[in-house]
Scaffold this motif. Structure first.
Motif, PDB file in Angstrom:
ATOM      1  N   GLU A  34       0.704  -1.365  -0.159  1.00 17.44           N
ATOM      2  CA  GLU A  34      -0.037   0.297  -0.041  1.00 17.44           C
ATOM      3  C   GLU A  34       0.874   1.139  -0.030  1.00 17.44           C
ATOM      4  O   GLU A  34       0.350   2.299  -0.479  1.00 17.44           O
ATOM      5  N   MET A  35       2.095   0.983   0.719  1.00 14.98           N
ATOM      6  CA  MET A  35       2.888   2.430   0.808  1.00 14.98           C
ATOM      7  C   MET A  35       4.082   2.299  -0.323  1.00 14.98           C
ATOM      8  O   MET A  35       4.077   3.007  -1.392  1.00 14.98           O
ATOM      9  N   LEU A  36       4.980   1.462   0.008  1.00 13.70           N
ATOM     10  CA  LEU A  36       6.394   1.450  -0.746  1.00 13.70           C
ATOM     11  C   LEU A  36       5.958   1.124  -2.229  1.00 13.70           C
ATOM     12  O   LEU A  36       6.491   1.762  -3.297  1.00 13.70           O
ATOM     13  N   GLN A  37       5.210   0.093  -2.650  1.00 10.35           N
ATOM     14  CA  GLN A  37       4.891  -0.445  -3.997  1.00 10.35           C
ATOM     15  C   GLN A  37       4.110   0.711  -4.788  1.00 10.35           C
ATOM     16  O   GLN A  37       4.240   0.654  -5.923  1.00 10.35           O
ATOM     17  N   SER A  38       3.302   1.331  -3.959  1.00 11.93           N
ATOM     18  CA  SER A  38       2.558   2.311  -4.851  1.00 11.93           C
ATOM     19  C   SER A  38       3.539   3.599  -5.446  1.00 11.93           C
ATOM     20  O   SER A  38       3.004   4.237  -6.290  1.00 11.93           O
ATOM     21  N   THR A  39       4.663   3.604  -4.935  1.00 10.53           N
ATOM     22  CA  THR A  39       5.732   4.545  -5.522  1.00 10.53           C
ATOM     23  C   THR A  39       6.377   4.013  -6.857  1.00 10.53           C
ATOM     24  O   THR A  39       7.100   4.778  -7.556  1.00 10.53           O
ATOM     25  N   LYS A 107      11.608  13.496  -6.353  1.00  9.86           N
ATOM     26  CA  LYS A 107      10.304  13.343  -6.347  1.00  9.86           C
ATOM     27  C   LYS A 107      10.198  12.786  -4.807  1.00  9.86           C
ATOM     28  O   LYS A 107      10.817  12.097  -4.447  1.00  9.86           O
ATOM     29  N   ALA A 108       9.165  13.383  -4.079  1.00 10.57           N
ATOM     30  CA  ALA A 108       9.040  12.844  -2.842  1.00 10.57           C
ATOM     31  C   ALA A 108       7.680  12.162  -2.636  1.00 10.57           C
ATOM     32  O   ALA A 108       6.737  12.810  -2.979  1.00 10.57           O
ATOM     33  N   PHE A 109       7.471  11.060  -1.780  1.00 12.07           N
ATOM     34  CA  PHE A 109       6.457  10.511  -1.575  1.00 12.07           C
ATOM     35  C   PHE A 109       6.151  10.307  -0.052  1.00 12.07           C
ATOM     36  O   PHE A 109       6.976   9.615   0.719  1.00 12.07           O
ATOM     37  N   VAL A 110       5.067  11.140   0.649  1.00 13.34           N
ATOM     38  CA  VAL A 110       5.004  11.442   1.907  1.00 13.34           C
ATOM     39  C   VAL A 110       3.914  10.548   2.502  1.00 13.34           C
ATOM     40  O   VAL A 110       2.753  10.651   1.994  1.00 13.34           O
ATOM     41  N   PHE A 111       4.050   9.878   3.519  1.00 12.58           N
ATOM     42  CA  PHE A 111       3.482   9.008   3.989  1.00 12.58           C
ATOM     43  C   PHE A 111       3.424   9.311   5.419  1.00 12.58           C
ATOM     44  O   PHE A 111       4.405   9.117   6.266  1.00 12.58           O
ATOM     45  N   PHE A 112       2.221   9.448   6.346  1.00 11.43           N
ATOM     46  CA  PHE A 112       2.229   9.779   7.710  1.00 11.43           C
ATOM     47  C   PHE A 112       1.404   8.653   8.184  1.00 11.43           C
ATOM     48  O   PHE A 112       0.340   8.020   7.847  1.00 11.43           O
ATOM     49  N   CYS A 113       2.244   8.185   9.380  1.00 11.63           N
ATOM     50  CA  CYS A 113       1.494   6.722  10.092  1.00 11.63           C
ATOM     51  C   CYS A 113       0.092   6.922  11.084  1.00 11.63           C
ATOM     52  O   CYS A 113      -0.321   6.110  11.163  1.00 11.63           O
ATOM     53  N   GLN A 114       0.080   8.408  11.247  1.00  9.51           N
ATOM     54  CA  GLN A 114      -1.090   8.724  12.098  1.00  9.51           C
ATOM     55  C   GLN A 114      -1.639   9.962  11.655  1.00  9.51           C
ATOM     56  O   GLN A 114      -0.969  10.730  10.361  1.00  9.51           O
ATOM     57  N   PRO A 115      -2.940  10.367  12.011  1.00 10.55           N
ATOM     58  CA  PRO A 115      -3.547  11.765  11.545  1.00 10.55           C
ATOM     59  C   PRO A 115      -2.527  12.894  11.726  1.00 10.55           C
ATOM     60  O   PRO A 115      -1.963  12.866  12.758  1.00 10.55           O
ATOM     61  N   VAL A 116      -2.521  13.552  10.658  1.00  9.73           N
ATOM     62  CA  VAL A 116      -1.768  15.001  10.845  1.00  9.73           C
ATOM     63  C   VAL A 116      -2.677  16.216  10.905  1.00  9.73           C
ATOM     64  O   VAL A 116      -3.528  16.448  10.248  1.00  9.73           O
ATOM     65  N   LEU A 137       0.887  12.226  -0.964  1.00  6.53           N
ATOM     66  CA  LEU A 137       0.760  12.630   0.392  1.00  6.53           C
ATOM     67  C   LEU A 137      -0.440  12.174   1.079  1.00  6.53           C
ATOM     68  O   LEU A 137      -1.553  12.406   0.940  1.00  6.53           O
ATOM     69  N   ARG A 138      -0.274  11.010   1.889  1.00  3.17           N
ATOM     70  CA  ARG A 138      -1.237  10.384   2.525  1.00  3.17           C
ATOM     71  C   ARG A 138      -1.166  10.248   3.982  1.00  3.17           C
ATOM     72  O   ARG A 138       0.136   9.924   4.657  1.00  3.17           O
ATOM     73  N   GLU A 139      -2.162   9.915   4.727  1.00  2.00           N
ATOM     74  CA  GLU A 139      -2.316   9.230   5.893  1.00  2.00           C
ATOM     75  C   GLU A 139      -2.440   7.899   5.799  1.00  2.00           C
ATOM     76  O   GLU A 139      -3.476   7.332   5.297  1.00  2.00           O
ATOM     77  N   MET A 140      -1.392   7.070   6.553  1.00  2.00           N
ATOM     78  CA  MET A 140      -1.653   5.708   6.420  1.00  2.00           C
ATOM     79  C   MET A 140      -2.460   5.195   7.495  1.00  2.00           C
ATOM     80  O   MET A 140      -2.972   3.936   7.244  1.00  2.00           O
ATOM     81  N   ASN A 141      -2.565   5.648   8.767  1.00  2.00           N
ATOM     82  CA  ASN A 141      -3.158   5.076   9.842  1.00  2.00           C
ATOM     83  C   ASN A 141      -2.670   3.927   9.901  1.00  2.00           C
ATOM     84  O   ASN A 141      -3.432   2.905  10.434  1.00  2.00           O
ATOM     85  N   LEU A 142      -1.431   3.781  10.318  1.00  2.31           N
ATOM     86  CA  LEU A 142      -0.963   2.554  10.771  1.00  2.31           C
ATOM     87  C   LEU A 142       0.333   2.943  11.691  1.00  2.31           C
ATOM     88  O   LEU A 142       1.353   3.405  11.518  1.00  2.31           O
TER      89      LEU A 142
END
Length: 597
Positions: A34-39, A107-116, A137-142
């Protein structure tokens, strides 16, 4: 999925066996796919993974380095910004790297593990030189940390101090810890795509309850608020409840973390040098004959560990002996190797068979030999420390078969017992007999045990965790070494083994959590003692109970508890490679979070 992981593909409610994934598998899949492969679709070039302190823990608890490199990550960088508001510092550093004419990365792929917080997201969006360079630029909620397939932690080592310590009146610190706990627990359900009925342990007497007895209800409300947000914002998130979450205070069972547990898993963590799932073992070097330190990982990829980890240490030792014997008798390489040692002449064909069987023989024999070595060390420590006698009096206290007289007799006869073991014994005693630790009674028992001032404080603090639920008995007179022969039996557990034969000594104890889980599964948990935040309607409750009965009838053989040899309805058996059975808890039935050490 490894063979050991696939063993956990058990039935979950209405979902098929193939849909089941344990905590570690879910976390790993989300991070990798969901995170790394999406890049990968954006660029085929190698990438750099940059993580903060929390993300490093999330990643390392679920993935191996090979998993990360397989997703095209050439290197990873960890940074640990100082200060309380690490997000703000992280975002400032990110903008610094990506702004200007020559950004540090293409290029940057930014993932937050909790709500920002929205203001921080807006801060990123306001830099128009950076926005075109952001691929995601996504929240993973993980933000939970799997310990093994069935257990996760939230890594809040200071929660007890923040909630009921001397500085717990600091509302800012209290609220920050409460919010962080709620978010991390909720991210588990976000990853599982489960919407739970949220239940919490209520105070025995709300009118006189201490502030920390109200923490489960406050946490339950905070978790439910977060889950309601997920329900409305996460795609494909369930709109109806699918399971139960039970939030407990450590006061529900103070004894379980202190008493000596006799399963193989518990003994490894209790008696050996373990850090997480890493064991440092002293072994003899086959070449030099000298002792050396060896690091061993006890994890789900080890089928022997999965099979015996929840067995009583005596049964685990027997099982290992039988497996070694059976393996040696069936394996060609082992049989032929033994024949050569006995002086028998081996033919060319025999040698060929031996070579063909050798790789598998070596790998399997190493795993078995490792656990034989570990079990042997544990049994030696049990003998050296006299743990059998100590374990017996611990359980006698819990079940009401021993009291002050037996405690004093034991302490007098075992002056050489370690301070830790005497401390644990008196902690158990303080939980079962809080009235014995009033006035000079406690002081004189502590003096007999020769405990330090810090240890004495630890024993007395056990009573604080129980809050107003402790029944304080009136006492009169001074401490005496004479006892009433017609003593009333006071116990912290009901003896539930009268109808079943105990095969192993010291396997009588069970944690209260086991009883609570069984009652949850049967729909018999008290609604007054464990209230709902979102109570199910009568129709939903009837449906859930019907599903529970249906799920339990699919098991043809009665499962065994993970911590005792009694039948448990909330565990499900699985088969190992040699046909033996082991159990894993059913986290779709109920997830539990306990506040406390």
């Amino acid at each position: 999925m490894s063979a050991s992981e696939s063993d956990f593909a058990a039935v979950r409610g209405q979902k098929g066996a193939g849909d089941y994934k344990n905590f570690r598998m879910i976390s790993r899949d989300r991070l990798l796919y969901e995170m790394l492969q999406s890049t990968s679709s954006e660029s085929k070039s190698w990438k750099v993974l940059i993580m903060d302190k929390v993300t490093v823990k999330v990643m390392s608890s679920s993935c191996k380095m090979a998993d990360i490199t397989d997703q095209g990550i050439s290197s990873n960088v960890s940074f640990y910004p100082d200060g309380r508001f690490t997000w703000k510092i992280s975002i400032v550093m990110f903008l610094s790297d990506m702004s200007g004419r020559e950004p540090l990365y293409k290029k940057a792929f930014v993932f937050f593990c909790q709500p920002v917080p929205k203001e921080l997201v807006n801060h990123i969006k306001s830099d128009m030189s950076v926005v075109p360079r952001i691929g995601a630029l996504r929240e993973m909620n993980l933000e939970f940390f799997p310990v093994d397939s069935q257990v996760f932690v939230t890594e809040h080592d200071s929660a007890l101090e923040d909630f009921i310590g001397e500085n717990s009146q600091n509302t800012r610190k209290f609220d920050a810890c409460m919010n962080s706990l709620a978010v991390r627990i909720a991210t588990v359900f976000a990853s599982l795509k489960e919407l739970p009925y949220v239940r919490f342990q209520t105070a025995k007497d709300p009118d006189t309850a201490s502030s920390h007895e109200l923490i489960p209800s406050k946490l339950a409300s905070a978790v439910w608020d977060r889950l309601k947000l997920y329900k409305s914002t996460i795609p494909n998130f369930p709109q109806k409840e699918t399971c139960e979450l039970l939030i407990l205070d450590r006061g529900v069972d103070q004894i379980a973390p202190v008493i000596h547990e006799w399963t193989y898993d518990a003994m490894c963590h209790d008696l050996l040098e373990m850090e997480g799932n890493k064991l440092v073992l002293e072994v003899t070097n086959k070449t030099t004959g000298q002792p050396e330190k060896k690091e061993v990982l006890l994890e789900d990829s080890d089928p022997v560990w999965l099979e015996i980890r929840h067995l009583h240490i005596a049964e685990a030792s027997e099982r290992l002996h039988d497996k070694m014997t059976n393996f040696a008798s069936k394996n060609k390489a082992a049989t032929l190797s033994q024949a050569s040692r006995d002086g028998a002449e081996l033919s060319t064909r025999d040698l060929q068979k031996m070579v063909q069987a050798l790789p598998q023989y070596t790998e399997q024999m190493e795993k078995l030999s490792l656990h034989v070595e570990i079990a042997g060390k544990i049994n030696q420590i049990i003998r050296d420390m006299g743990l059998r006698e100590l374990g017996q009096i611990e359980q006698d206290i819990v079940f009401g078969d021993a009291g002050t007289k037996e405690i004093i007799t034991f302490l007098r006869a075992h002056q050489d017992a370690s301070s830790e073991n005497k401390l644990r014994l008196l902690m158990i005693y303080a939980c079962v007999h809080p009235d014995k630790f009033e006035g000079d009674k406690a002081t004189k028992i502590m003096q007999l045990a020769k405990l330090s001032a810090e240890d004495v404080k630890a024993v007395k603090n056990m009573r604080m965790l129980a809050g107003s639920s402790i029944i304080k008995k009136k006492t009169s007179g001074s401490f005496s070494l004479t006892f009433d022969g017609q003593r009333k039996k006071i116990a912290a557990r009901k003896d539930r083994t009268n109808s079943e034969e105990e095969t192993w000594a010291l396997s009588k104890f069970y944690p209260m959590l086991e009883e609570l889980l069984e009652n949850v599964h049967k729909g018999e948990l008290s609604k007054s003692e464990y209230q709902y935040i979102n109570e199910p309607t009568p129709i939903n409750r009837e449906r859930n109970q019907t599903q529970s009965v249906s799920a339990s009838t699919t098991t043809t053989t009665g499962p065994r508890s993970m911590r005792s040899r009694r039948t448990a309805t909330w565990a499900r058996p699985h088969s190992s490679e040699d046909g033996s059975r082991y159990c894993s808890s059913h986290h779709s039935i109920s997830s539990i979070f306990g506040i406390g050490p």
